[in-house]
Design a protein around this motif. Structure first.
Motif, PDB file in Angstrom:
ATOM      1  N   GLY A 152       0.845  -1.186   0.000  1.00 17.99           N
ATOM      2  CA  GLY A 152       0.000   0.000   0.000  1.00 17.99           C
ATOM      3  C   GLY A 152       0.874   1.227   0.000  1.00 17.99           C
ATOM      4  N   PRO A 153       0.267   2.392  -0.137  1.00 14.40           N
ATOM      5  CA  PRO A 153       1.067   3.617  -0.210  1.00 14.40           C
ATOM      6  C   PRO A 153       1.802   3.914   1.100  1.00 14.40           C
TER       7      PRO A 153
ATOM      8  N   VAL B 241       0.219   4.508   4.887  1.00 13.38           N
ATOM      9  CA  VAL B 241      -1.095   3.871   5.007  1.00 13.38           C
ATOM     10  C   VAL B 241      -1.212   3.045   6.296  1.00 13.38           C
TER      11      VAL B 241
ATOM     12  N   LYS C 242       1.239   0.236   6.974  1.00 12.37           N
ATOM     13  CA  LYS C 242       1.772  -1.113   6.761  1.00 12.37           C
ATOM     14  C   LYS C 242       2.592  -1.590   7.963  1.00 12.37           C
TER      15      LYS C 242
ATOM     16  N   SER D  49       3.836  -3.305  -4.406  1.00 12.95           N
ATOM     17  CA  SER D  49       4.440  -1.978  -4.221  1.00 12.95           C
ATOM     18  C   SER D  49       5.411  -1.665  -5.349  1.00 12.95           C
TER      19      SER D  49
ATOM     20  N   LEU E  68      -3.325  -2.481   1.535  1.00 13.29           N
ATOM     21  CA  LEU E  68      -3.954  -1.528   2.454  1.00 13.29           C
ATOM     22  C   LEU E  68      -4.240  -0.215   1.729  1.00 13.29           C
ATOM     23  N   THR E  69      -5.362   0.386   2.058  1.00 13.21           N
ATOM     24  CA  THR E  69      -5.720   1.677   1.477  1.00 13.21           C
ATOM     25  C   THR E  69      -6.185   2.617   2.586  1.00 13.21           C
ATOM     26  N   ALA E  70      -6.159   3.898   2.300  1.00 11.88           N
ATOM     27  CA  ALA E  70      -6.665   4.924   3.224  1.00 11.88           C
ATOM     28  C   ALA E  70      -6.933   6.178   2.411  1.00 11.88           C
ATOM     29  N   GLU E  71      -7.648   7.083   2.992  1.00 13.19           N
ATOM     30  CA  GLU E  71      -7.915   8.355   2.335  1.00 13.19           C
ATOM     31  C   GLU E  71      -6.597   9.122   2.183  1.00 13.19           C
TER      32      GLU E  71
ATOM     33  N   ILE F  46      -3.308   9.748   4.838  1.00  9.94           N
ATOM     34  CA  ILE F  46      -1.935   9.375   4.499  1.00  9.94           C
ATOM     35  C   ILE F  46      -1.032  10.609   4.551  1.00  9.94           C
TER      36      ILE F  46
ATOM     37  N   ARG G  21      -0.199  11.497   8.102  1.00  4.81           N
ATOM     38  CA  ARG G  21       0.787  10.578   8.681  1.00  4.81           C
ATOM     39  C   ARG G  21       2.191  10.876   8.166  1.00  4.81           C
TER      40      ARG G  21
ATOM     41  N   ARG H  49      -0.803  10.436  -2.532  1.00  6.07           N
ATOM     42  CA  ARG H  49      -1.656   9.629  -3.410  1.00  6.07           C
ATOM     43  C   ARG H  49      -0.835   8.764  -4.335  1.00  6.07           C
TER      44      ARG H  49
END
Length: 169
Positions: free
Chosen positions: A13-14, A17, A19, A98, A129-132, A136, A139, A154
């Motif tokens: 995931g980005p 996020v 991880k 990734s 994993l994803t999130a808005e 991100i 964080r 993004r």
């Protein structure tokens, strides 16, 4: 094909996020369930992995993709296969997904990446994993930028030097 008794799980995931946080919690839960767990990351902690990590800001495109793939094959041979063969549950922070995203955004063609990774060990479970983007970004701002791929929560930026330019007479 070699049989293995362990389980291989990857988390992708980005950046920002969660991880690493998810990996730590998954490691704890699996250990509490009586499993023998090894948590790892890519790039790995080997000398080649550390070189790869440190070079991510100065190398790009196919050169970085080849370095990441070389470290992945080393990681598979040195750590993953031996641990899985003895029954460990191996959980890896970043793996193929990734690489496919980051390196394509760095200008590397998908087929080149697929060819580089054609003989890797595939996970038993790959978790994305994803999130808005706002979460991100917050964080990343809190912990600070660690490399050029943290510039945009993004998606990592494509370096202008790696963008193919059309030929203009």
């Amino acid at each position: 094909m070699t049989r293995r008794s362990g389980v291989f799980v990857t988390l992708d995931g980005p950046s920002g996020v969660g991880k690493s946080t998810t990996l730590a919690e998954l490691d704890r839960l699996l250990r509490n369930d009586g499993r023998t767990v090894h948590s790892t990351t890519e790039p790995s902690t080997s000398a080649l992995g550390e070189f790869t990590r440190k070079s991510a800001d100065s190398l790009s495109g196919r050169a970085l993709a080849c370095l990441v793939a070389a470290n992945r094959y080393e990681h598979i041979d040195r750590d993953l296969r031996p641990l899985l063969g003895t029954g460990f549950t191996v959980v890896c922070d970043r793996y193929l997904a990734s690489s496919l995203v980051l390196q394509q955004l760095d200008g590397v063609p998908e087929q080149f990446l697929l060819d580089l990774n054609a003989d890797i060990l595939l996970p038993d479970l790959a978790v994305i994993l994803t999130a808005e983007p706002v979460a991100i970004g917050a964080r990343l701002a809190e912990r600070g930028k660690r490399h050029r791929f943290h510039d945009d929560p993004r998606a990592p930026p494509v370096r202008s030097s790696s963008i193919p330019r059309p030929h203009r007479p």
